[in-house]
Design a protein around this motif. Structure first.
Motif, PDB file in Angstrom:
ATOM      1  N   VAL A   1      99.016 100.400  25.445  1.00  0.00           N
ATOM      2  CA  VAL A   1      98.843 101.666  26.165  1.00  0.00           C
ATOM      3  C   VAL A   1     100.188 102.360  26.381  1.00  0.00           C
ATOM      4  N   ALA A   2     100.337 103.550  25.809  1.00  0.00           N
ATOM      5  CA  ALA A   2     101.547 104.344  26.018  1.00  0.00           C
ATOM      6  C   ALA A   2     101.528 104.934  27.422  1.00  0.00           C
ATOM      7  N   THR A   3     102.678 104.896  28.089  1.00  0.00           N
ATOM      8  CA  THR A   3     102.781 105.400  29.458  1.00  0.00           C
ATOM      9  C   THR A   3     103.888 106.449  29.556  1.00  0.00           C
TER      10      THR A   3
ATOM     11  N   LEU B   1      98.424  96.315  27.614  1.00  0.00           N
ATOM     12  CA  LEU B   1      99.872  96.063  27.622  1.00  0.00           C
ATOM     13  C   LEU B   1     100.612  97.373  27.835  1.00  0.00           C
ATOM     14  N   LEU B   2     101.450  97.417  28.874  1.00  0.00           N
ATOM     15  CA  LEU B   2     102.219  98.617  29.211  1.00  0.00           C
ATOM     16  C   LEU B   2     103.696  98.282  29.263  1.00  0.00           C
ATOM     17  N   SER B   3     104.529  99.088  28.626  1.00  0.00           N
ATOM     18  CA  SER B   3     105.977  98.948  28.799  1.00  0.00           C
ATOM     19  C   SER B   3     106.391  99.840  29.966  1.00  0.00           C
ATOM     20  N   ASP B   4     107.674  99.804  30.305  1.00  0.00           N
ATOM     21  CA  ASP B   4     108.158 100.613  31.428  1.00  0.00           C
ATOM     22  C   ASP B   4     107.897 102.095  31.196  1.00  0.00           C
ATOM     23  N   ALA B   5     108.091 102.531  29.966  1.00  0.00           N
ATOM     24  CA  ALA B   5     107.910 103.941  29.634  1.00  0.00           C
ATOM     25  C   ALA B   5     107.753 104.056  28.129  1.00  0.00           C
ATOM     26  N   GLY B   6     106.851 104.927  27.703  1.00  0.00           N
ATOM     27  CA  GLY B   6     106.668 105.135  26.276  1.00  0.00           C
ATOM     28  C   GLY B   6     105.661 104.174  25.673  1.00  0.00           C
ATOM     29  N   THR B   7     105.795 103.914  24.379  1.00  0.00           N
ATOM     30  CA  THR B   7     104.820 103.128  23.640  1.00  0.00           C
ATOM     31  C   THR B   7     105.275 101.681  23.505  1.00  0.00           C
ATOM     32  N   PRO B   8     104.464 100.716  23.923  1.00  0.00           N
ATOM     33  CA  PRO B   8     104.836  99.305  23.812  1.00  0.00           C
ATOM     34  C   PRO B   8     105.152  98.926  22.368  1.00  0.00           C
TER      35      PRO B   8
ATOM     36  N   ALA C   1      99.291  93.619  31.423  1.00  0.00           N
ATOM     37  CA  ALA C   1     100.556  92.963  31.096  1.00  0.00           C
ATOM     38  C   ALA C   1     101.635  94.029  31.110  1.00  0.00           C
ATOM     39  N   ALA C   2     102.617  93.878  31.995  1.00  0.00           N
ATOM     40  CA  ALA C   2     103.589  94.944  32.226  1.00  0.00           C
ATOM     41  C   ALA C   2     105.012  94.455  32.029  1.00  0.00           C
ATOM     42  N   GLU C   3     105.825  95.307  31.398  1.00  0.00           N
ATOM     43  CA  GLU C   3     107.238  94.981  31.214  1.00  0.00           C
ATOM     44  C   GLU C   3     107.918  94.807  32.561  1.00  0.00           C
ATOM     45  N   ASP C   4     107.608  95.663  33.510  1.00  0.00           N
ATOM     46  CA  ASP C   4     108.117  95.550  34.877  1.00  0.00           C
ATOM     47  C   ASP C   4     106.942  95.840  35.810  1.00  0.00           C
TER      48      ASP C   4
ATOM     49  N   SER D   1     110.941  99.353  20.391  1.00  0.00           N
ATOM     50  CA  SER D   1     112.137  98.937  21.138  1.00  0.00           C
ATOM     51  C   SER D   1     111.772  98.480  22.544  1.00  0.00           C
ATOM     52  N   ASP D   2     110.573  97.962  22.701  1.00  0.00           N
ATOM     53  CA  ASP D   2     110.066  97.413  23.951  1.00  0.00           C
ATOM     54  C   ASP D   2     109.231  96.183  23.613  1.00  0.00           C
ATOM     55  N   PRO D   3     108.990  95.318  24.592  1.00  0.00           N
ATOM     56  CA  PRO D   3     108.172  94.131  24.319  1.00  0.00           C
ATOM     57  C   PRO D   3     106.780  94.507  23.794  1.00  0.00           C
ATOM     58  N   GLY D   4     106.232  93.640  22.960  1.00  0.00           N
ATOM     59  CA  GLY D   4     104.897  93.877  22.421  1.00  0.00           C
ATOM     60  C   GLY D   4     104.660  93.211  21.081  1.00  0.00           C
TER      61      GLY D   4
END
Length: 275
Positions: A2-4, A74-81, A27-30, A84-87
């Motif tokens: 899920v992009a945030t 699955l959500l990263s802090d910002a943008g698309t998981p 599931a969240a990066e932060d 350049s983010d976990p996933g």
């Protein structure tokens, strides 16, 4: 997946809110950042951490939950998981297990930057974060010096100036763009030769948050702004009495113009100058 929002909570999509609402676990990066986002949209869900330091083990746990029939967002802090983010690990394991992985598209710092950068977007290469150490970073820029497509990077605020200085020296004073605080109150874009962007960032501007920046590829052609900068640099080189061959080689590295052409132009400037 899920992009945030990058910063503005209003940028989340209706589908993202629907998927989050239906998920058994997030599931969240932060988890703190995600909790604030969910609270803004009046959602209350079970959160588990999924970040760079626990990704490999947590990915196995999440896949087991998927096997049991749970729905995980699955959500990263910002943008698309995964960008350049976990996933990557959980998606790979889920794919290998034949489980369903669904992209829920939305904000991405990469595409948001490119759309407003003024750089060519018909072809580009995204490199993520350049190497932290100067020697490796300079070698990295040397390797991509000849690439013709637009080159795009992420960078941290405390390292952006030294990274741009290395890029200027290795890639030349190409047209570049830099975006910071995108979608937030103090969003700002810079556009022009790398040297000008460096000057602006050395001023009263305080660089906050992670930066997205990019440079035009090495097409063998330069912009009007770069041509003006090149003309000035050639005049200075001739006035300083520097050997023309050495000056041509140095300016070629900076601007991507062939050495032979620059040597001829430098000779022309020297002949026009009064004795």
């Amino acid at each position: 997946m899920v992009a945030t929002p990058l910063g503005n909570p209003g940028d989340i999509t209706l589908r993202a809110l629907e998927i989050i609402g239906e998920a058994d676990v997030i599931a969240a990066e932060d988890t703190r950042n995600t909790a604030r986002l969910l609270s803004h949209h009046k959602l209350k869900k079970t959160l588990v951490s999924y970040h760079d330091w626990n990704e490999k083990e947590r990915a196995k746990e999440l896949v087991e939950r998927l096997r049991r029939g749970e729905k995980i967002a699955l959500l990263s802090d910002a943008g698309t998981p995964g960008i350049s983010d976990p996933g990557f690990d959980v998606v790979r394991l889920a794919r290998e297990a034949g489980l369903k992985v669904i992209p829920v598209p939305g904000p991405s710092a990469l595409t948001a930057f490119l759309s407003a950068s003024g750089l060519p977007t018909d072809a580009f290469t995204f490199h993520g974060f350049p190497p932290n150490r100067r020697g490796k970073r300079r070698n990295f820029f040397q390797k991509i010096h000849g690439r013709e497509e637009t080159q795009v990077f992420y960078e941290s605020p405390h390292r952006i100036l030294e990274t741009l200085e290395d890029a200027l020296e290795i890639l030349g004073d190409r047209t570049a763009a830099l975006g910071r605080e995108m979608t937030k109150e103090y969003e700002e874009f810079f556009y022009g030769p790398i040297s000008e962007i460096i000057q602006k960032l050395q001023g009263p501007v305080r660089v906050r948050g992670e930066v997205v920046w990019g440079v035009r590829g090495n097409t063998g052609e330069i912009s009007a702004e770069e041509e003006e900068t090149l003309e000035s640099a050639m005049e200075q080189a001739v006035a300083s009495g520097a050997p023309l061959k050495a000056a041509a080689k140095e300016l070629s590295a900076r601007f991507g113009v062939p050495v032979k052409e620059l040597y001829s132009r430098l000779n022309g400037i020297k002949k026009r100058r009064p004795d």
